[in-house]
Design a protein around this motif. Structure first.
Motif, mmCIF file in Angstrom:
data_model
loop_
_atom_site.group_PDB
_atom_site.id
_atom_site.type_symbol
_atom_site.label_atom_id
_atom_site.label_comp_id
_atom_site.label_asym_id
_atom_site.label_seq_id
_atom_site.Cartn_x
_atom_site.Cartn_y
_atom_site.Cartn_z
ATOM 1 N N ASP A 70 0.411 6.429 5.039
ATOM 2 C CA ASP A 70 0.873 7.633 5.727
ATOM 3 C C ASP A 70 2.257 7.348 6.323
ATOM 4 N N TYR A 115 0.869 -1.178 0.000
ATOM 5 C CA TYR A 115 0.000 0.000 0.000
ATOM 6 C C TYR A 115 0.905 1.226 0.000
ATOM 7 N N TYR A 129 -6.240 2.641 5.137
ATOM 8 C CA TYR A 129 -6.429 2.222 3.748
ATOM 9 C C TYR A 129 -7.573 2.985 3.098
ATOM 10 N N ASP A 130 -7.273 3.649 1.983
ATOM 11 C CA ASP A 130 -8.271 4.360 1.189
ATOM 12 C C ASP A 130 -8.628 3.472 -0.007
ATOM 13 N N ASP A 161 0.556 4.225 -0.658
ATOM 14 C CA ASP A 161 0.022 5.496 -0.160
ATOM 15 C C ASP A 161 -0.080 5.530 1.358
ATOM 16 N N LYS A 201 -7.678 4.779 -3.510
ATOM 17 C CA LYS A 201 -6.243 4.721 -3.787
ATOM 18 C C LYS A 201 -5.783 3.270 -3.954
ATOM 19 N N THR A 229 7.740 2.918 -1.765
ATOM 20 C CA THR A 229 6.981 4.002 -2.388
ATOM 21 C C THR A 229 7.475 4.335 -3.798
ATOM 22 N N LEU A 240 -3.912 1.432 -7.112
ATOM 23 C CA LEU A 240 -2.645 0.721 -6.965
ATOM 24 C C LEU A 240 -2.723 -0.682 -7.547
#
Length: 392
Positions: free
Chosen positions: A15, A11, A34-35, A13, A38, A357, A42
């Protein structure tokens, strides 16, 4: 040298400040991080990257299984393999590395799913079996002291389902089936190839190298010194079993980044490989190795090995020195891989060309340069004689 492209599907994205509140990206990290929008993007992006690697000539692509974490969003790797099957070239293999047998309730479902994939790919499937790292036992509430017994029984059941005419009964300690009668049967005979990824436990090496199996052993998540030791341990075990191990029975899963020059590669990779090591891989020792998960002898070795990859903040420079990351120009990467192959005696490279990332554009660039400039130079490379002194 044989090349596969491997993806963890993290994941990305996440934070980056999560670790100010939570000790790990595994097991206990609230899923409010978790969004779904997004995450959906992914997933599609990661599938594009896997497909691109297959198009550029990698022998195959690899997916794997992890549960309830931001490190790898593939709790069901067979689903992703199924999505890839019809889109990648019919020359490319799919390696599912692997199903975590002891933490799954029904091994027959694994046998069935792999059999379907083996048929759909017309024999391009590589199967993988793992016990699952310690964190999976926390996530799925499985007793880690039963890990080895469950793994061996589940493995034996899957192999029997693939190879024995059905129906037949199975009465084991953990699994009970009055009718084992697999439909469909596997495409490859007697069954698809089996690879065993591992952090390097003695028990796993002995299991994979057994003369009745001779499974490919894939070293994961370890510094170069551990790689050389485990490669030699496999060869030694093969000799005790009465045969000489082939380099094609030995592989290495390693994060790699290649760019136009050493300086560009290091600048582009540094924040992303450090995010992988210090954010996504972050895990307390008791979560990684719960009591009873492995033998005392293997526990000591694993703890010593893992100190170099889980203790304190790890910089890219430290990872390069330890051999847990390869980064540089095509020539630098070629020379380093050739040297590791010479010392390790393996033929298979499971190249992790995405990590942490690393954005899509740099991932695609990494895949392209690696396929264009690195792979052709090493495809004919084979390990020479591997004296024990070199391994030591």
């Amino acid at each position: 040298m044989r090349f596969f492209f491997f993806h963890l599907m993290p994941y990305a994205d996440l934070d980056p400040d999560y670790d100010k509140i939570h000790p790990s990206s595994w097991v206990t990290l609230p899923n409010s991080y978790y969004d779904p929008a997004k995450g959906a993007a992914l997933y599609h992006r990661y599938l594009d990257e896997l497909e691109y690697a297959a198009e550029l000539g990698f022998e195959g692509v690899g997916v794997n299984e992890h549960h309830q974490n931001a490190y790898g969003l593939m709790p069901c790797p067979n689903v992703f393999a199924g999505m890839l099957v019809r889109k990648i070239p019919d020359t490319a293999k799919i390696a599912v590395l692997g199903r975590a047998l002891p933490v799954l309730a029904n091994p027959l479902s694994v046998a069935e799913e792999f059999a379907v994939l083996d048929n759909i790919t017309r024999g391009r499937l590589i199967t993988g079996f793992v016990r699952g790292i310690g964190a999976e036992y926390h996530s799925l509430a499985v007793n880690p002291t039963e890990s080895h017994e469950r793994f061996h029984e589940a493995h034996d059941l899957v192999i029997a389902a693939w190879t024995q005419p059905g129906p037949f009964p199975w009465e084991g300690k953990y699994y009970h089936f009055p009718h084992v009668n697999l439909w469909p049967r596997v495409y490859q005979q007697p069954h698809p190839p089996v690879w065993i990824p591992s952090q390097g436990s003695r028990e796993t090496i002995e299991f994979a190298a057994d003369s009745a199996r001779r499974y490919t052993y894939l070293q994961t998540a370890a510094p170069a010194a551990t790689l050389f030791k485990t490669m030699q341990s496999y060869r030694d075990e093969a000799e005790r079993q009465g045969y000489q191990a082939s380099p094609d029975q030995l592989g290495w899963s390693i994060k790699i980044y290649v760019a136009e020059t050493d300086a560009i590669a290091r600048e582009e990779a540094k924040p992303h490989i450090e995010s992988f090591a210090n954010k996504f891989l972050r895990m307390p020792q008791e979560m990684l190795l719960p009591p009873g998960y492995t033998s005392m002898a293997s526990m000591k070795g694993l703890i010593q090995s893992r100190k170099t990859i889980t203790s304190g903040y790890r910089t890219m420079e430290q990872m390069l020195e330890q051999g847990t990351f390869i980064c540089g120009s095509p020539q630098t990467v070629i020379e380093q891989l050739a040297e590791y192959q010479r010392r390790g005696g393996f033929n298979i490279v499971m190249a992790g060309l995405h990590f942490g990332t690393l954005p899509h554009a740099l991932t695609m660039k990494n895949i392209e340069i690696f396929a264009r400039d690195v792979m052709p130079a090493l495809k004919s490379a084979v390990p020479g004689h591997m004296p024990r002194a070199a391994a030591e």
